[in-house]
Design a protein around this motif. Structure first.
Motif, PDB file in Angstrom:
ATOM      1  N   HIS A 167       0.830  -1.206   0.000  1.00  7.44           N
ATOM      2  CA  HIS A 167       0.000   0.000   0.000  1.00  7.44           C
ATOM      3  C   HIS A 167       0.866   1.258   0.000  1.00  7.44           C
ATOM      4  N   LYS A 168       1.908   1.294   0.844  1.00  3.25           N
ATOM      5  CA  LYS A 168       2.805   2.447   0.907  1.00  3.25           C
ATOM      6  C   LYS A 168       3.594   2.605  -0.389  1.00  3.25           C
ATOM      7  N   HIS A 171       1.470   4.054  -3.137  1.00  4.98           N
ATOM      8  CA  HIS A 171       1.201   5.476  -2.861  1.00  4.98           C
ATOM      9  C   HIS A 171       2.417   6.337  -3.218  1.00  4.98           C
TER      10      HIS A 171
END
Length: 396
Positions: A167-168, A171
């Motif tokens: 997820h990071k 992003h």
């Protein structure tokens, strides 16, 4: 006598009714098992006959990542195994949930006369066109547009670490490279190396622990009792970067460019990640013209490490010298060429040529000229480090 016969008649009646009620479900179970066995034999026959469309007809089209992975697996398998030696055997079938079954499979084949055997589960799902092979029976965690699937029920913590890292990474790469993933980001973690290879390709070297190709999920080998959060995160960032490069270039980046980007962001994208360290006066192992021709998947462990390291250093030089905006431009120029539905190793010559042409257009230099600049920069940095060491030694 009549009194004794009455209970017996009742028992026989109850038995006949029970058998009558059970017969449809028993017949259905027997029929379903026969259908699963037929599908498995169809896969076996398709590999031995080298009939790709026949092989893919068994795969569930509702799982596009799995379809793409099995296309690549098939292409490799028909080259890797001894002709006609592929075998599949159904060991058992148990219900998973409605319209789903879990089957245990024994697979064997010969490679240069040596027999290789493994066992693994497959999920079969009933569709409008019959039962279909639907990948491993995974456990799942998800967050927004990222999903992590894992094969071992006790690995929820590792899956959560992978989910957070993916997820990071997505992003941050969106911000840095203006990347919008073409597909949901799917990560698969395998607790057995042979299950991992079964989802990638049989020829994959033993040192390989992660994989991503265009249109596929990210795949990693986990480990029991795995507590190194940094290593898990680094591996996820590496493979997410592969997904980004494939998306932004139309999967036209040379193998060295793919690995250089993945190694660079693996070390620099998120805080706390491990960084690559060069030794003093550490010269490149190969000229870039030679590195282009190397198929990473055919290298041994030590040579593979050297390959990754050289790709990292060259990509780092490019991005530190020209910036991420220039790299985005390079990727966008590569995306102008049509995508070729083959793995990178198979289209090595084609993507090398396209990458050279894009480099010339974006940087105004040939690959060899960029390489010369890089080597000159390394020598300059090496001399500066040497001068600093001398000054420190003499108190300068």
């Amino acid at each position: 006598m009549l009194k004794k016969l009455l209970p017996l008649c009742l028992i026989l009646t109850w038995l006949s009714l029970a058998i009558g009620w059970a017969t449809p479900s028993l017949l259905r179970a027997s029929s379903v098992q026969q259908q699963i066995e037929a599908l498995i034999h169809e896969k076996e026959a398709a590999v031995n006959a080298k009939e790709k469309s026949r092989f893919l007809s068994v795969i569930n089209p509702s799982y596009p990542f799995y379809v793409q992975e099995q296309k690549r697996w098939y292409d490799d398998a028909v080259r890797w195994i001894d002709p006609g030696s592929y075998r599949l055997r159904l060991i058992s079938v148990i219900p998973e949930r409605e319209h789903q079954l879990r089957a245990w499979i024994e697979q064997s084949y010969r490679r240069k006369g040596k027999v290789h055997t493994t066992h693994f589960p497959l999920l079969f799902q009933e569709t409008e066109s019959g039962w279909k092979d639907s990948d491993y029976p995974f456990h799942t965690v998800a967050r927004e547009n990222v999903v992590v699937r894992y094969t071992e029920s006790g690995w929820g913590e590792q899956a959560s670490i992978a989910l957070e890292a993916a997820h990071k990474a997505v992003h941050q790469l969106k911000k840095k490279m203006d990347w919008k993933p073409k597909h949901p980001v799917e990560v698969k973690i395998y607790h057995k190396p042979e299950w991992f290879r079964q989802s990638v390709k049989l020829s994959l070297p033993k040192w390989a622990g992660g994989w991503h190709e265009a249109g596929e999920s990210i795949k990693l080998i986990g480990a029991r009792g795995y507590t190194d959060q940094q290593l898990t995160t680094s591996g996820i960032v590496h493979e997410v970067t592969h997904m980004m490069v494939s998306d932004l270039t139309g999967d036209n980046a040379a193998y060295w460019l793919q690995e250089g980007a993945a190694e660079y962001y693996q070390s620099h994208l998120l805080p706390g990640l491990r960084t690559q360290q060069a030794k003093k006066n550490d010269q490149p192992q190969w000229k870039m013209s030679r590195l282009e021709q190397i198929n990473l998947e055919r290298l041994g462990d030590k040579e593979a490490k050297d390959y990754y390291f050289q790709c990292y250093r060259f990509f780092r030089y490019m991005i530190e010298t020209y910036g991420e905006e220039k790299m985005r431009h390079l990727f966008s120029v590569l995306a102008l060429s049509p995508e070729v539905d083959q793995d990178t190793g198979e289209k090595l010559t084609q993507v090398n040529r396209r990458t050279r042409e894009a480099i010339k257009k974006v940087f105004g230099k040939t690959l060899e000229q960029l390489e010369q600049d890089w080597v000159a920069d390394m020598k300059k940095r090496g001399k500066e480090q040497s001068d600093e060491s001398i000054q420190e030694h003499f108190g300068g």
